[in-house]
Structure formats: C-alpha cells, structure tokens
Design a protein around this motif. Structure first.
Motif, short mmCIF file in Angstrom:
data_model
loop_
_atom_site.label_atom_id
_atom_site.label_comp_id
_atom_site.label_asym_id
_atom_site.label_seq_id
_atom_site.Cartn_x
_atom_site.Cartn_y
_atom_site.Cartn_z
N LEU A 75 -0.65 20.18 107.35
CA LEU A 75 -1.33 20.76 106.20
C LEU A 75 -2.33 19.77 105.60
O LEU A 75 -3.46 20.16 105.25
CB LEU A 75 -0.30 21.16 105.14
CG LEU A 75 -0.84 21.79 103.87
CD1 LEU A 75 -1.50 23.14 104.19
CD2 LEU A 75 0.26 21.97 102.86
N ALA A 76 -1.98 18.51 105.51
CA ALA A 76 -2.90 17.50 104.99
C ALA A 76 -4.09 17.32 105.93
O ALA A 76 -5.22 17.17 105.48
CB ALA A 76 -2.17 16.17 104.81
N HIS A 77 -3.83 17.35 107.21
CA HIS A 77 -4.92 17.23 108.20
C HIS A 77 -5.87 18.41 108.08
O HIS A 77 -7.09 18.25 108.09
CB HIS A 77 -4.30 17.16 109.60
CG HIS A 77 -5.28 16.85 110.69
ND1 HIS A 77 -6.50 17.43 110.81
CD2 HIS A 77 -5.18 15.98 111.72
CE1 HIS A 77 -7.11 16.96 111.86
NE2 HIS A 77 -6.33 16.08 112.45
N PHE A 78 -5.31 19.61 107.93
CA PHE A 78 -6.12 20.80 107.78
C PHE A 78 -6.91 20.78 106.48
O PHE A 78 -8.09 21.15 106.44
CB PHE A 78 -5.23 22.04 107.84
CG PHE A 78 -5.95 23.33 107.61
CD1 PHE A 78 -6.78 23.86 108.61
CD2 PHE A 78 -5.82 24.03 106.44
CE1 PHE A 78 -7.44 25.04 108.41
CE2 PHE A 78 -6.48 25.20 106.22
CZ PHE A 78 -7.30 25.72 107.22
N ALA A 79 -6.27 20.33 105.39
CA ALA A 79 -6.94 20.30 104.10
C ALA A 79 -8.05 19.26 104.05
O ALA A 79 -9.08 19.46 103.39
CB ALA A 79 -5.92 20.01 103.00
N ALA A 80 -7.90 18.18 104.79
CA ALA A 80 -8.92 17.14 104.82
C ALA A 80 -10.11 17.55 105.70
O ALA A 80 -11.18 16.97 105.58
CB ALA A 80 -8.34 15.83 105.33
N GLY A 81 -9.88 18.51 106.57
CA GLY A 81 -10.98 19.03 107.40
C GLY A 81 -11.33 18.13 108.56
O GLY A 81 -12.43 18.22 109.09
#
Length: 62
Positions: free
Chosen positions: A55-61
C-alpha cells in the motif's frame, strides 16, 4: 482444514476481536495448542506487513 480455520478464528479474535465470545475463544485456544496459534499468528503478521508495504509503495507511486 477445520483446525486451520479454528486457529485463524482464534488469532483473528485475539488481534481484532472477531470470532465470538471470550468463553468460546478460551475453548478454541485450549483445543488447538500453542504451536499452531503461533504459526498462524506469525503468518498473519507477515501478510499484514506485506500489505502495508504494498500500500505504501502504491501510494508513493513508485
């Protein structure tokens, strides 16, 4: 398979309060033993951490 589901319910109950009354949880814990509960608990923690990292990886783009 049934014991695995019992262990998952017992661990979920201890993590977030799902799975029924306290007396039922005590009975499930006594029937299963400590090693399956520890194993399922560790697996669930690893899945939670991996999900948060994704989720953090996805949110950071990135």
């Amino acid at each position: 398979m049934f014991n695995l589901m019992r262990a998952v319910r017992a661990v979920l109950w201890s993590f977030i309060g799902l799975g029924g009354r306290r007396a039922d949880a005590d009975k499930r814990t006594a029937q299963l033993g400590i090693l399956p509960l520890i194993g399922v608990g560790l697996c669930m923690v690893l899945v939670l951490i991996a999900g948060l990292m994704a989720l953090a990886h996805f949110a950071a783009g990135t």
